[in-house]
Design an enzyme around this catalytic site. Sequence first.
Site, PDB file in Angstrom:
ATOM      1  CD  GLU A   1      47.798  44.006  44.070  1.00 11.90           C
ATOM      2  OE1 GLU A   1      46.867  44.661  44.911  1.00 11.90           O
ATOM      3  OE2 GLU A   1      47.416  42.924  43.516  1.00 11.90           O
TER       4      GLU A   1
ATOM      5  CG  ASP B   1      46.358  45.887  41.652  1.00 11.78           C
ATOM      6  OD1 ASP B   1      47.786  46.106  41.105  1.00 11.78           O
ATOM      7  OD2 ASP B   1      46.104  44.903  41.246  1.00 11.78           O
TER       8      ASP B   1
ATOM      9  CB  SER C   1      39.487  44.974  43.347  1.00 19.20           C
ATOM     10  OG  SER C   1      40.076  45.319  42.509  1.00 19.20           O
TER      11      SER C   1
ATOM     12  CE  LYS D   1      43.488  45.047  43.567  1.00 19.10           C
ATOM     13  NZ  LYS D   1      43.905  43.735  43.687  1.00 19.10           N
TER      14      LYS D   1
ATOM     15  CE  LYS E   1      45.093  38.679  41.623  1.00 16.75           C
ATOM     16  NZ  LYS E   1      45.220  39.388  40.275  1.00 16.75           N
TER      17      LYS E   1
ATOM     18  CG  ASP F   1      48.570  40.427  41.398  1.00 15.72           C
ATOM     19  OD1 ASP F   1      48.973  38.911  41.040  1.00 15.72           O
ATOM     20  OD2 ASP F   1      47.712  41.058  40.868  1.00 15.72           O
TER      21      ASP F   1
ATOM     22  N   GLY G   1      41.939  38.123  43.498  1.00 14.62           N
ATOM     23  CA  GLY G   1      40.988  37.474  42.978  1.00 14.62           C
ATOM     24  C   GLY G   1      41.055  38.107  41.393  1.00 14.62           C
TER      25      GLY G   1
ATOM     26  CE  LYS H   1      42.484  46.339  39.778  1.00 12.55           C
ATOM     27  NZ  LYS H   1      43.708  45.200  39.792  1.00 12.55           N
TER      28      LYS H   1
HETATM   29  O1  OSB Z   1      45.419  42.705  39.669  1.00 13.85           O
HETATM   30  O2  OSB Z   1      44.050  42.102  41.408  1.00 13.85           O
HETATM   31  C1  OSB Z   1      44.392  42.190  40.034  1.00 13.85           C
HETATM   32  C2  OSB Z   1      41.144  41.522  38.093  1.00 13.85           C
HETATM   33  C3  OSB Z   1      41.664  41.049  36.895  1.00 13.85           C
HETATM   34  C4  OSB Z   1      42.974  41.300  36.635  1.00 13.85           C
HETATM   35  C5  OSB Z   1      44.074  41.773  37.701  1.00 13.85           C
HETATM   36  C6  OSB Z   1      43.330  41.962  38.962  1.00 13.85           C
HETATM   37  C7  OSB Z   1      42.028  41.946  39.364  1.00 13.85           C
HETATM   38  C8  OSB Z   1      41.447  42.400  40.611  1.00 13.85           C
HETATM   39  C9  OSB Z   1      40.198  41.470  40.840  1.00 13.85           C
HETATM   40  O3  OSB Z   1      41.733  43.271  41.150  1.00 13.85           O
HETATM   41  C10 OSB Z   1      39.761  41.505  42.091  1.00 13.85           C
HETATM   42  C11 OSB Z   1      38.475  40.607  42.459  1.00 13.85           C
HETATM   43  O4  OSB Z   1      38.444  39.639  41.837  1.00 13.85           O
HETATM   44  O5  OSB Z   1      37.586  40.863  43.387  1.00 13.85           O
HETATM   45 MG    MG Z   2      46.880  43.024  41.385  1.00 13.73          MG
END
Ligand code: OSB
Ligand code: MG
Length: 376
Positions: A221, A189, A136, A162, A270, A246, A298, A164
């Site tokens: 996402e 995401d 990510s 992924k 999660k 999510d 995660g 953001k």
């Molecule tokens: O939306 O997946 C999310 C981290 C903090 C808050 C939200 C998210 C995330 C990540 C972490 O994308 C991904 C990882 O732990 O590898």
């Molecule tokens: Mg997410």
Amino acid sequence: MRATEIALHDVELPLRHAFETSSHRKSSLRHLLVEMTSEDGWVGWGEIASPVDPFYAPETTTTAWQTAVQHLIPTVLGAEWEHPDEIAGLYARVRGNYFAKAGVEMAAWTLWTTTHSVPLAHALGGERDSVIAGVSLGIEPDIDVLLTQVGRHVESGYPRVKLKIAPGWDVEPVRAVRETFPNLDVHVDANGAYPGSSESGGEEAFEVLRALDPFRLTMVEQPFAPKNFSDHARLTAAMDTPVCLDESVETLDDLRTALALNAGNVLNIKVSRMGGLSAARDAHAVSSAAGWPVWCGGMHEFGVGRLANVALSSLSGFTLPSDVSASGKYYAQDIIDPPVTAEQGVVQVPTAPGLGHRVRNDVITAHATRQQRFHA
Ligand code: OSB
Ligand code: MG
């Protein structure tokens, strides 16, 4: 089984690379570790992976500490239980606070699997020996930096990236990544950053999201706010790209709402967001039965939460790559030995009892800013 001592450790680890999402930027992370000791001296570890700020979910590190100390630990300490599935029932009166609950329940799962000499993955019903990890990537200062980051992780063998996104950082970075990596499994995401139909800019946001369709993304996402099931349903009907939830799904009831409304077609599960491993396992069963593929999301977990994510990802319905990248993507020194490693994007599922890796009390203590022990 009875826990007679529970310790909470507030631990801050420096991040190797700062991470930015639609809402915040971080260069170190603070998580709470839960150390649960049974009356016969066995130890189980759990992780409360709440961010410090209430920007992903309403909890913060401070509220999670408070909830654990005032409401969760007192109900678990000294209680008799046979199986970790019973833990959530002990504090059923406590609403929400899923991160705090997840950390306490995870400690019970790892305690139980350690004393019963079974790997956590097997106790959860996991069948795979290894799981596929994706990375990510945060919002980067510009497209060149983003392309460099993507390239670096593709070279290490990760099969899925992924990205953001947020209003103003969406179609152009996605176009650039797709042009540079034509065959890469890419998903985006938004962490709920796009306005819904009842807000100003909602219609425009809808068009921007639809404009992502030609880039063959694996999924979009959580474009809208957590409770906005109706716009997720509207977008699911209007796009070819699958929509993944999510933040929207904190409980099995949320999941049933999403399924009933067709408010998506993929689920990110999660452990933290769902209040524990039992609920995460059950969400996997419900989603898979409904035909929604799932993957494990995660929260930049330290080793304890990361190993729980690996164990969960070994269940058969986790057919998409999970956010279970190597410890070293985030932390130079993890709190487990050995750290989680990935070989060409594949993480081995531990076969030793419990979490399967040793927990490093010395590293935890060296990075702890607060530690407190409670007794039955
Ligand atoms: O939306 O997946 C999310 C981290 C903090 C808050 C939200 C998210 C995330 C990540 C972490 O994308 C991904 C990882 O732990 O590898
Ligand atoms: Mg997410």
